[in-house]
Write a protein that holds these residues in place. Structure first.
Motif, short mmCIF file in Angstrom:
data_model
loop_
_atom_site.label_atom_id
_atom_site.label_comp_id
_atom_site.label_asym_id
_atom_site.label_seq_id
_atom_site.Cartn_x
_atom_site.Cartn_y
_atom_site.Cartn_z
N VAL A 192 0.73 -1.27 -0.04
CA VAL A 192 -0.06 -0.09 -0.21
C VAL A 192 0.85 1.15 0.07
CG1 VAL A 192 -1.85 -1.30 1.09
CG2 VAL A 192 -0.21 0.07 2.42
N ALA A 193 1.89 1.16 0.71
CA ALA A 193 2.94 2.26 0.67
C ALA A 193 3.40 2.71 -0.75
CB ALA A 193 4.26 2.26 1.70
N ALA A 194 3.92 1.78 -1.40
CA ALA A 194 4.43 1.66 -2.78
C ALA A 194 3.17 2.49 -3.72
CB ALA A 194 4.91 0.50 -3.37
N ALA A 195 2.08 2.03 -3.31
CA ALA A 195 0.69 2.34 -4.31
C ALA A 195 0.23 3.77 -3.87
CB ALA A 195 -0.16 1.43 -4.30
N THR A 253 -0.27 9.93 -2.83
CA THR A 253 -0.71 11.13 -2.23
C THR A 253 0.22 11.35 -1.07
OG1 THR A 253 -2.55 10.19 -1.06
CG2 THR A 253 -3.07 11.02 -3.15
N SER A 254 0.53 10.04 -0.48
CA SER A 254 1.01 10.15 0.99
C SER A 254 0.02 10.60 1.96
CB SER A 254 2.62 11.20 0.82
OG SER A 254 3.51 10.45 0.22
N LEU A 255 -0.95 10.56 1.73
CA LEU A 255 -2.03 10.80 2.76
C LEU A 255 -2.39 9.81 3.69
CD1 LEU A 255 -4.34 13.13 0.61
CD2 LEU A 255 -2.71 14.07 2.23
N TRP A 256 -2.17 9.56 4.84
CA TRP A 256 -2.42 8.66 5.80
C TRP A 256 -3.48 9.12 7.10
CZ3 TRP A 256 0.04 3.86 4.55
CH2 TRP A 256 1.03 4.05 3.51
N SER A 257 -4.17 8.09 7.57
CA SER A 257 -4.56 8.40 8.87
C SER A 257 -4.49 7.25 9.63
CB SER A 257 -6.13 8.72 8.61
OG SER A 257 -6.76 7.62 7.84
N HIS A 258 -5.18 7.28 10.78
CA HIS A 258 -5.00 6.19 11.69
C HIS A 258 -6.30 5.36 11.80
CE1 HIS A 258 -1.92 8.69 13.92
NE2 HIS A 258 -1.51 8.39 12.88
N TRP A 259 -6.08 3.91 11.92
CA TRP A 259 -7.37 3.18 12.31
C TRP A 259 -6.95 1.97 12.86
CZ3 TRP A 259 -9.46 -0.87 8.01
CH2 TRP A 259 -10.64 -1.43 8.53
N VAL A 293 -4.42 4.29 4.25
CA VAL A 293 -4.26 5.35 3.08
C VAL A 293 -5.69 5.81 3.31
CG1 VAL A 293 -4.09 5.71 0.93
CG2 VAL A 293 -2.68 3.81 2.15
N ASP A 294 -5.59 7.22 3.34
CA ASP A 294 -7.03 7.92 2.86
C ASP A 294 -7.28 7.89 1.34
OD1 ASP A 294 -7.05 9.03 5.39
OD2 ASP A 294 -5.82 10.77 4.99
N LYS A 295 -6.41 8.15 0.64
CA LYS A 295 -6.72 7.94 -1.03
C LYS A 295 -5.29 7.90 -1.41
CE LYS A 295 -7.22 12.95 -1.88
NZ LYS A 295 -8.14 13.94 -2.37
N TYR A 296 -5.47 7.06 -2.36
CA TYR A 296 -4.26 6.48 -3.21
C TYR A 296 -3.77 7.48 -4.47
CZ TYR A 296 -4.06 1.99 -0.96
OH TYR A 296 -4.24 0.91 -0.11
N PRO A 353 -6.38 0.21 -5.96
CA PRO A 353 -6.50 0.05 -4.38
C PRO A 353 -7.47 1.21 -4.23
CG PRO A 353 -4.34 0.64 -5.08
CD PRO A 353 -4.85 0.36 -6.29
N PHE A 354 -8.18 1.22 -3.15
CA PHE A 354 -9.09 2.21 -2.60
C PHE A 354 -8.92 2.60 -1.40
CE2 PHE A 354 -12.25 -1.08 -2.08
CZ PHE A 354 -12.68 -0.72 -1.24
N GLY A 355 -8.89 3.90 -0.84
CA GLY A 355 -8.77 4.14 0.54
C GLY A 355 -9.83 4.45 1.38
N GLN A 356 -9.81 5.14 2.57
CA GLN A 356 -10.87 5.22 3.58
C GLN A 356 -11.82 6.02 2.90
OE1 GLN A 356 -11.06 4.46 6.95
NE2 GLN A 356 -9.52 3.08 6.40
N THR A 357 -11.39 7.21 2.03
CA THR A 357 -12.59 8.18 1.72
C THR A 357 -13.28 7.41 0.96
OG1 THR A 357 -10.76 10.17 1.95
CG2 THR A 357 -12.80 10.57 0.64
#
Length: 401
Positions: free
Chosen positions: A11-14, A17-23, A29-32, A220-224
């Motif tokens: 997921v880090a490689a994909a 945006t470098s947008l991250w959050s905590h879960w 990832v918030d959005k890739y 891949p898709f993120g939290q948003t």
């Protein structure tokens, strides 16, 4: 210390945006990519994958496992056969919801329960003298959700067993020689599956799915994007649409199953053979009609919405980013009759929608209401209509091929 999921290297490689959050103590990832809508469109029109490994997972085994869960979970676990799963809740003695999750039955006395919050000590304290063992296996498993109308085609190439899976069923399979469990579940309200594999095999699973999905446009898709889809599907989110009773500050922050629109899972509540926690309080609430709210949908009037913003000299916003937090709801007389907990502009419906708690006598589909917005730093009420949920429920979600 923040944890990295078993898929973190992938997921880090994909993540462009470098947008991250905590879960649940994990980096997610918030959005890739720059547009979360692109990821959302892949869920609804093709196929996309989501790292859901941070969910807490509990293994419940033993001769009394069914009896134990029957006394804790509000939904009757006795109706869940091996190879099936159930969306369920567990409540406190006063009938308030503690949490929700999905329970997977693997055998007569073997279950796996997922949850969004830590519950190990809570469940272990309830075991008493029963012959059952509750252990946490959260970090043993990598979990990958594969969602969207092309998800069956993708996974069918890797594990043909999934082609016969019904909604909320699961099966053992192998992907590139790795033993997995695949369930027909997800949090998008669309056709979808979830893969459970040993954490140290996560990269093999990710790569296999990505390769098989490439001809179908998988991303891949993120939290948003996930949150947009789950609101359209009318799926409740803890700490947004309800709070865990055991952590809530007072009763204003607690909810009953009936208030959350989860009465459908209480079939058999009048059966005295299963006195689960909270049963008496819920039956009393139902008999006395004391529910304070009813969770329902709200569909904002697009013409009134555009008119109010345009009159204020603004371009009517149609932001796809989900909004959580109380948005007040009023009746024709300007009296507060509830509040919305989740709000978003739905790409598939091209409408603003919300999940809201409405006074039960006004929660009938078609009832006129007003949702409060802040326009030019002033509160403005925009017309809306009470509607049923889910807002979006394609036939493919539950149908067989």
């Amino acid at each position: 210390m923040l944890r990295e999921s078993p898929f973190h290297n992938r997921v880090a490689a994909a993540n462009q945006t470098s947008l991250w959050s905590h879960w649940s103590g994990h980096l997610v990832v918030d959005k890739y990519q720059s547009s979360e809508k692109f990821e959302y469109v892949s869920i609804r029109n093709a196929v996309a994958m989501f790292d859901s490994s941070p969910l807490y997972k509990y293994r419940i085994v033993g001769p009394d496992a069914e009896r134990f869960l029957g006394g804790v979970l509000a939904r009757d676990i006795r109706t869940c056969r091996p190879g099936e799963a159930q969306y369920t809740i567990w409540c406190d003695d006063r009938g308030y919801v503690n949490e929700d999750g999905v329970v997977f039955r693997h055998g007569p006395g073997e279950f796996l329960l997922t949850a969004a919050e830590p519950n190990l000590a809570y469940f272990q304290d309830l075991v008493g003298g029963l012959a059952v063992e509750v252990t946490e296996v959260t970090y043993d498993y990598a979990t990958l959700a594969v969602q969207g109308p092309r998800s069956r085609a993708v996974l069918g190439e890797l594990a043909p067993e999934i082609n016969s899976l019904g909604y909320f069923e699961h099966t053992a399979a192998k992907i590139r020689g790795v033993p997995v469990t695949i369930s027909r579940t997800g949090f998008t309200g669309d056709l979808g599956f979830e893969i459970f594999a040993a954490s140290d095999e996560a990269s093999v699973i990710w790569d296999a799915v990505a390769e098989a999905g490439a001809p179908h446009g998988i991303v891949p898709f993120g939290q948003t994007a996930l949150l947009i889809a789950r609101i359209e599907a009318g799926l409740l989110l803890i700490n947004v649409d309800f709070e865990a009773s055991r952590l809530a500050e007072n009763d204003e922050h607690r909810s009953t199953p009936l208030e959350l629109g989860l009465g459908w899972m209480l079939k058999g509540i009048d059966d005295d053979s299963r006195p689960f926690i909270g049963r008496r309080a819920i039956r009393r609430e139902r008999a006395d009609g004391t529910s304070r709210w009813k969770m329902t949908g709200l569909m904002v009037d697009p013409f009134d919405y555009d008119r109010k913003f345009t009159a204020a000299g603004m371009v009517p916003p149609k932001d796809h980013t989900p909004v959580s937090g109380d948005m007040m709801v009023y009746d024709d007389d300007g009296q507060r009759v509830g509040y919305a907990t989740s709000f978003v502009y739905s790409p598939v419906l091209q409408r603003h929608i919300a999940l809201a708690r409405i006074r039960p006598d006004l929660a009938t589909t078609g009832t006129r209401a007003f949702l409060e917005f802040t326009i030019n730093h002033r509160y403005e009420q925009v017309a809306a209509e009470v509607t049923h949920t889910p807002f979006f429920a394609p036939e493919r979600k539950t149908s067989m091929p």
